[in-house]
Write an enzyme that holds these catalytic residues in place. Structure first.
Site, PDB file in Angstrom:
ATOM      1  N   CYS A  88       0.831  -1.196   0.000  1.00 31.44           N
ATOM      2  CA  CYS A  88       0.000   0.000   0.000  1.00 31.44           C
ATOM      3  C   CYS A  88       0.869   1.250   0.000  1.00 31.44           C
ATOM      4  O   CYS A  88       1.832   1.351   0.751  1.00 31.44           O
ATOM      5  CB  CYS A  88      -0.958   0.082   1.183  1.00 31.44           C
ATOM      6  SG  CYS A  88      -2.144  -1.247   1.238  1.00 31.44           S
ATOM      7  N   ARG A  94       4.316  -0.322  -4.546  1.00 32.53           N
ATOM      8  CA  ARG A  94       3.999  -0.812  -3.199  1.00 32.53           C
ATOM      9  C   ARG A  94       2.689  -1.604  -3.159  1.00 32.53           C
ATOM     10  O   ARG A  94       2.389  -2.267  -2.164  1.00 32.53           O
ATOM     11  CB  ARG A  94       3.894   0.367  -2.225  1.00 32.53           C
ATOM     12  CG  ARG A  94       5.173   1.154  -2.093  1.00 32.53           C
ATOM     13  CD  ARG A  94       4.989   2.291  -1.114  1.00 32.53           C
ATOM     14  NE  ARG A  94       4.740   1.787   0.219  1.00 32.53           N
ATOM     15  CZ  ARG A  94       5.687   1.556   1.117  1.00 32.53           C
ATOM     16  NH1 ARG A  94       6.936   1.779   0.815  1.00 32.53           N
ATOM     17  NH2 ARG A  94       5.380   1.111   2.305  1.00 32.53           N
ATOM     18  N   TRP A 143      -2.532  -2.836  -1.757  1.00 35.03           N
ATOM     19  CA  TRP A 143      -2.215  -4.270  -1.812  1.00 35.03           C
ATOM     20  C   TRP A 143      -3.146  -4.912  -0.794  1.00 35.03           C
ATOM     21  O   TRP A 143      -3.012  -4.683   0.408  1.00 35.03           O
ATOM     22  CB  TRP A 143      -0.755  -4.506  -1.448  1.00 35.03           C
ATOM     23  CG  TRP A 143      -0.317  -5.926  -1.591  1.00 35.03           C
ATOM     24  CD1 TRP A 143       0.086  -6.534  -2.740  1.00 35.03           C
ATOM     25  CD2 TRP A 143      -0.224  -6.909  -0.562  1.00 35.03           C
ATOM     26  NE1 TRP A 143       0.426  -7.846  -2.477  1.00 35.03           N
ATOM     27  CE2 TRP A 143       0.247  -8.097  -1.152  1.00 35.03           C
ATOM     28  CE3 TRP A 143      -0.483  -6.901   0.818  1.00 35.03           C
ATOM     29  CZ2 TRP A 143       0.470  -9.269  -0.426  1.00 35.03           C
ATOM     30  CZ3 TRP A 143      -0.274  -8.062   1.539  1.00 35.03           C
ATOM     31  CH2 TRP A 143       0.193  -9.238   0.906  1.00 35.03           C
ATOM     32  N   ASN A 202      -2.208   2.242   5.531  1.00 36.52           N
ATOM     33  CA  ASN A 202      -1.328   1.117   5.210  1.00 36.52           C
ATOM     34  C   ASN A 202      -1.074   0.382   6.516  1.00 36.52           C
ATOM     35  O   ASN A 202      -0.651   0.995   7.494  1.00 36.52           O
ATOM     36  CB  ASN A 202      -0.008   1.649   4.619  1.00 36.52           C
ATOM     37  CG  ASN A 202       1.018   0.550   4.420  1.00 36.52           C
ATOM     38  OD1 ASN A 202       0.671  -0.615   4.268  1.00 36.52           O
ATOM     39  ND2 ASN A 202       2.283   0.927   4.418  1.00 36.52           N
ATOM     40  N   GLY A 203      -1.344  -0.923   6.548  1.00 31.01           N
ATOM     41  CA  GLY A 203      -1.149  -1.685   7.781  1.00 31.01           C
ATOM     42  C   GLY A 203      -2.352  -2.566   8.035  1.00 31.01           C
ATOM     43  O   GLY A 203      -3.163  -2.793   7.135  1.00 31.01           O
ATOM     44  N   GLU A 248      17.396 -18.397  -4.985  1.00 31.17           N
ATOM     45  CA  GLU A 248      17.077 -17.057  -5.487  1.00 31.17           C
ATOM     46  C   GLU A 248      16.681 -17.115  -6.965  1.00 31.17           C
ATOM     47  O   GLU A 248      15.746 -16.435  -7.393  1.00 31.17           O
ATOM     48  CB  GLU A 248      18.286 -16.137  -5.254  1.00 31.17           C
ATOM     49  CG  GLU A 248      18.149 -14.722  -5.782  1.00 31.17           C
ATOM     50  CD  GLU A 248      16.999 -13.931  -5.178  1.00 31.17           C
ATOM     51  OE1 GLU A 248      16.356 -14.403  -4.216  1.00 31.17           O
ATOM     52  OE2 GLU A 248      16.713 -12.835  -5.701  1.00 31.17           O
ATOM     53  N   LYS A 269      13.111 -15.806  -8.322  1.00 32.55           N
ATOM     54  CA  LYS A 269      12.982 -14.792  -9.386  1.00 32.55           C
ATOM     55  C   LYS A 269      12.053 -15.296 -10.484  1.00 32.55           C
ATOM     56  O   LYS A 269      11.166 -14.595 -10.938  1.00 32.55           O
ATOM     57  CB  LYS A 269      14.342 -14.453 -10.005  1.00 32.55           C
ATOM     58  CG  LYS A 269      15.275 -13.616  -9.189  1.00 32.55           C
ATOM     59  CD  LYS A 269      14.900 -12.154  -9.058  1.00 32.55           C
ATOM     60  CE  LYS A 269      14.019 -11.913  -7.871  1.00 32.55           C
ATOM     61  NZ  LYS A 269      14.601 -11.781  -6.580  1.00 32.55           N
ATOM     62  N   GLU A 276       8.291 -15.603  -9.264  1.00 25.91           N
ATOM     63  CA  GLU A 276       7.539 -14.404  -8.885  1.00 25.91           C
ATOM     64  C   GLU A 276       7.177 -13.519 -10.067  1.00 25.91           C
ATOM     65  O   GLU A 276       6.194 -12.785 -10.000  1.00 25.91           O
ATOM     66  CB  GLU A 276       8.258 -13.603  -7.798  1.00 25.91           C
ATOM     67  CG  GLU A 276       9.463 -12.844  -8.234  1.00 25.91           C
ATOM     68  CD  GLU A 276      10.094 -12.038  -7.109  1.00 25.91           C
ATOM     69  OE1 GLU A 276       9.367 -11.445  -6.318  1.00 25.91           O
ATOM     70  OE2 GLU A 276      11.336 -12.003  -7.032  1.00 25.91           O
ATOM     71  N   HIS A 282      16.740 -36.984  -2.983  1.00 24.09           N
ATOM     72  CA  HIS A 282      15.948 -37.444  -1.838  1.00 24.09           C
ATOM     73  C   HIS A 282      14.457 -37.186  -2.052  1.00 24.09           C
ATOM     74  O   HIS A 282      13.716 -37.016  -1.087  1.00 24.09           O
ATOM     75  CB  HIS A 282      16.454 -36.766  -0.561  1.00 24.09           C
ATOM     76  CG  HIS A 282      17.874 -37.138  -0.245  1.00 24.09           C
ATOM     77  ND1 HIS A 282      18.208 -38.319   0.377  1.00 24.09           N
ATOM     78  CD2 HIS A 282      19.043 -36.508  -0.523  1.00 24.09           C
ATOM     79  CE1 HIS A 282      19.527 -38.387   0.498  1.00 24.09           C
ATOM     80  NE2 HIS A 282      20.057 -37.305  -0.045  1.00 24.09           N
ATOM     81  N   LYS A 293       6.013  -4.467  -3.305  1.00 24.70           N
ATOM     82  CA  LYS A 293       7.446  -4.346  -3.086  1.00 24.70           C
ATOM     83  C   LYS A 293       7.847  -4.630  -1.643  1.00 24.70           C
ATOM     84  O   LYS A 293       8.773  -5.377  -1.382  1.00 24.70           O
ATOM     85  CB  LYS A 293       7.912  -2.956  -3.499  1.00 24.70           C
ATOM     86  CG  LYS A 293       9.402  -2.713  -3.313  1.00 24.70           C
ATOM     87  CD  LYS A 293      10.213  -3.574  -4.243  1.00 24.70           C
ATOM     88  CE  LYS A 293      11.705  -3.396  -4.054  1.00 24.70           C
ATOM     89  NZ  LYS A 293      12.445  -4.528  -4.630  1.00 24.70           N
TER      90      LYS A 293
HETATM   91  O1  M6R Z   1      12.491  -5.176   1.816  1.00 18.12           O
HETATM   92  P1  M6R Z   1      12.959  -6.554   2.178  1.00 18.12           P
HETATM   93  O2  M6R Z   1      14.312  -6.863   1.611  1.00 18.12           O
HETATM   94  O3  M6R Z   1      12.914  -6.810   3.652  1.00 18.12           O
HETATM   95  O4  M6R Z   1      11.935  -7.534   1.506  1.00 18.12           O
HETATM   96  C1  M6R Z   1      11.957  -8.909   1.792  1.00 18.12           C
HETATM   97  C2  M6R Z   1      11.228  -9.702   0.731  1.00 18.12           C
HETATM   98  O5  M6R Z   1       9.874  -9.358   0.712  1.00 18.12           O
HETATM   99  C3  M6R Z   1      11.822  -9.433  -0.659  1.00 18.12           C
HETATM  100  O6  M6R Z   1      13.189  -9.727  -0.668  1.00 18.12           O
HETATM  101  C4  M6R Z   1      11.118 -10.255  -1.737  1.00 18.12           C
HETATM  102  O7  M6R Z   1      11.309 -11.606  -1.529  1.00 18.12           O
HETATM  103  C5  M6R Z   1      11.659  -9.818  -3.090  1.00 18.12           C
HETATM  104  N1  M6R Z   1      10.957  -8.671  -3.558  1.00 18.12           N
HETATM  105  C6  M6R Z   1      11.602 -10.886  -4.107  1.00 18.12           C
HETATM  106  O8  M6R Z   1      12.206 -10.466  -5.276  1.00 18.12           O
END
Ligand code: M6R
Length: 611
Positions: A2, A27, A74, A103-104, A484, A488, A491, A507, A606
């Site tokens: 948000c 956001r 969001w 937001n929250g 990672e 990527k 997502e 396994h 984000k």
């Molecule tokens: O702002 P942060 O680094 O704490 O965010 C943590 C995760 O939400 C963030 O790394 C998320 O997994 C990535 N946007 C994925 O690409």
């Protein structure tokens, strides 16, 4: 999660708010809305992106006021829809014309809603925010600030809010607890926003609101106070973000821009911190605690998502370079697991935003249990930086793309620096450190070499992009890189992908491998190279197609893989800084080829500021 923007001043609020929403859209982008005070409360909101709201508003002159607020959402409570979009109003029957953006999460919204309904309130949405709007209206007796204060005293949960009231057309009230909010201070105007990106076009002076603080703003006055109404004097600071850094420029997507910014981002992260000649690392943020940190007996890294993957690499580095026991944990699990904090434990929160609710809460918990806390954070002045004992800024510049790329590299680089800094206080010799740091200084140039392969990576992706299941394998420091790479891909391209230690595959997950399944293997020259080759053979004998990330010059690997991306040869501890780059590019191309909105993937936002 948000985005909030609010304005009070002499300029037309609508344009300014819409521009702010566009900058904050990363956001959250489920729905958007705006409220302006102009001869009463004018409100417009809609499901969908900010551009839909913009079209809906058109040139409607009812929105020509100079005070207002806006929101991009969001969804947490209530599906994304017109009725659940913010702003929310108090009970229209009361005729106050109060509107709020939030937001929250208001955790006790159900109990408050029951109370309000018993008192005749009728609700128009499924959101927790509308409950807060009604509560403020319920307490309103001609003083907006007082009613907001009273309402917030009844609330548990997290919030950053902005509130306006048609009966007080010159007053904007904002407050925060646990969700970010800053106030940009211009000349006779204030721009309030969830983060600096919506402010920097107008002013570089800002106030970061503390938790449990309310601010009452008029065009020519400003007062901040606690929930108990004690006046406080907040600190003004200069914003370090400039407009150019948050503009897309000639790139089609922020993610691609940020991938290509990585060499420069890492140069900035290293600047002034590395003295390769004598094998030392200077981390100004740790100086004050150097003695205490010299007694570290255990290091726990906490984070979520990409930041956790960086933490996993960091734990290998701390064990390898500093010989201190270390592990990485999901902040969300650590917090509720009743983790044992022994004497000498240092807990390091890793976060791009510095606002991730799980990471923040875990950091607080660690601190409560007596751990020394550090933050490896990108956003200056964010909650985690303010609440940790000390820290290291990533200095990679603003990251707008929802898929984290350059922040990950910054997190890993900062971890190398931290591990070396700790190591040099223990067993790491100046000579060993010196040689590793010399190579570290060349990493930005080496990353550029990997970036040059973007077209070749795209070609390879083209062969497999229709496949719906992928595996990513790696060992040692490259195991989190595999995680990672999988994150990527899933997502932004919505392809199912799993990352795991290469040895773990046999396994169970090996059962997934069928003819032509793409299996990405990080197979660089390392202490476990031979083992990884065996894992590749295991994949191949089940019909899987191997895409390897290998060391330049290792031409023989071509004989056992369908496709290879090469990265320059560096010591194992530095490899993640290079091996992850082809995986970022791979995910990017896959998402583009599948026609997805790379910078705004579905269901995501984000920064995740709710637990
Ligand atoms: O702002 P942060 O680094 O704490 O965010 C943590 C995760 O939400 C963030 O790394 C998320 O997994 C990535 N946007 C994925 O690409």
């Amino acid at each position: 999660m948000c985005g909030i923007v609010a304005y009070i001043g002499g300029k037309p609020a609508r344009e300014l708010l819409l521009e702010g929403l566009k900058r904050l859209e990363y956001r959250g982008y489920d729905s958007a809305g705006i409220a302006v005070i102009n001869g009463g409360l004018q409100l417009s909101k809609t499901a969908g992106r900010v551009r839909v709201l913009e079209d809906q508003l058109g040139q409607d002159d009812r929105f020509d006021g100079t005070i207002g607020l806006a929101h991009t959402r969001w969804a947490t409570h209530g599906e994304p829809s017109d009725r659940n979009a913010h702003p929310h109003e108090d009970d229209p029957e009361l005729g106050h014309g109060i509107a709020i953006v939030h937001n929250g999460i208001i955790e006790n919204h159900a109990a408050l809603k029951t109370y309000l309904m018993d008192n005749g309130h009728v609700f128009a949405s499924d959101t927790d925010t509308e409950v807060l709007a009604h509560l403020i209206g319920h307490f309103y007796e001609g003083d907006l600030e007082a009613s907001v204060r009273q309402a917030l005293r009844e609330v548990t949960g997290a919030y950053a809010i902005a509130v306006v009231c048609a009966q007080e057309p010159d007053v904007l009230v904002v407050a925060r607890k646990g969700s970010p909010l800053m106030i940009g201070v211009g000349s006779d105007e204030y721009i309030v926003a969830s983060d600096a990106s919506a402010i920097v076009a107008h002013t570089n002076q800002a106030i970061e609101l503390d938790d449990d603080t309310i601010a009452r703003l008029t065009t020519d006055s400003f007062r901040t106070s606690t929930l108990e109404n004690v006046t406080i004097t907040p600190q003004m600071r200069e914003l370090e973000v400039d407009l150019e850094q948050i503009e897309l420029g000639s790139y089609p997507h922020y993610m691609l821009k940020e991938i290509h910014e990585q060499p420069e981002a890492i140069r900035r992260c290293l600047k002034g911190r590395v003295s390769a000649r004598d094998g030392s690392v200077v981390l100004g943020g740790l100086n004050e605690f150097a003695r205490e940190l010299g007694r570290t007996r255990r290091v726990v890294f906490l984070g979520q998502g990409t930041a956790l993957h960086a933490g996993m690499i960091a734990s290998y580095l701390v064990e390898g370079l500093a010989k201190i026991p270390s592990r990485a944990d999901f902040a969300s699990e650590f917090r509720y697991r009743n983790a044992i904090i022994e004497d000498g434990t240092v807990v390091v929160a890793i976060s791009q935003s510095g606002e991730t609710a799980d990471t923040h809460a875990a950091l607080r918990e660690a601190s409560r249990k007596g751990a020394m806390t550090l933050g490896l954070v990108n956003v200056v002045g964010s909650t985690i930086t303010r609440e940790s004992d000390a820290g290291v800024y990533l200095r990679v510049g603003p990251e707008i793309g929802v898929a984290s790329t350059k922040a990950f590299l910054g997190q890993v680089t900062a971890s190398v620096l931290l591990a070396t800094w700790l190591g040099r206080r223990r067993f790491l010799s100046p000579m060993e450190a010196s040689s590793m740091l010399e190579t570290l200084n060349t990493v930005p140039t080496l990353i550029s070499r990997v970036l040059d392969q973007s077209d070749q990576i795209a070609e390879v992706v083209g062969k497999y992009v229709q496949r719906d299941n992928w595996l990513f394998l790696g060992r040692g420091v490259n195991y989190p890189v595999a995680m990672e790479g999988a994150l990527k891909l899933k997502e932004i391209s919505y392809i199912h992908a799993e990352g795991m230690p290469a040895a773990e595959m046999k396994h169970g997950p090996i059962a997934l491998i069928d003819k032509g399944m793409p299996v990405v293997v990080v197979a660089t020259r390392s202490s476990q190279y031979e083992k990884v080759l065996s894992n590749i053979e295991e994949v191949r004998s089940r019909g899987g197609h191997v895409i390897a990330v290998a060391t330049e010059g290792d031409d023989s690997i071509r004989n056992i893989c369908e496709d290879v991306f090469f990265v320059p040869d560096v010591p194992e501890v530095l490899q993640p800084l290079l091996t992850v780059v082809p995986l970022q590019i791979l995910a990017y191309h896959a998402a583009v080829m599948r026609g997805h909105d790379v910078d705004k993937p579905r269901n995501l936002a984000k920064s995740v500021t709710v637990e």
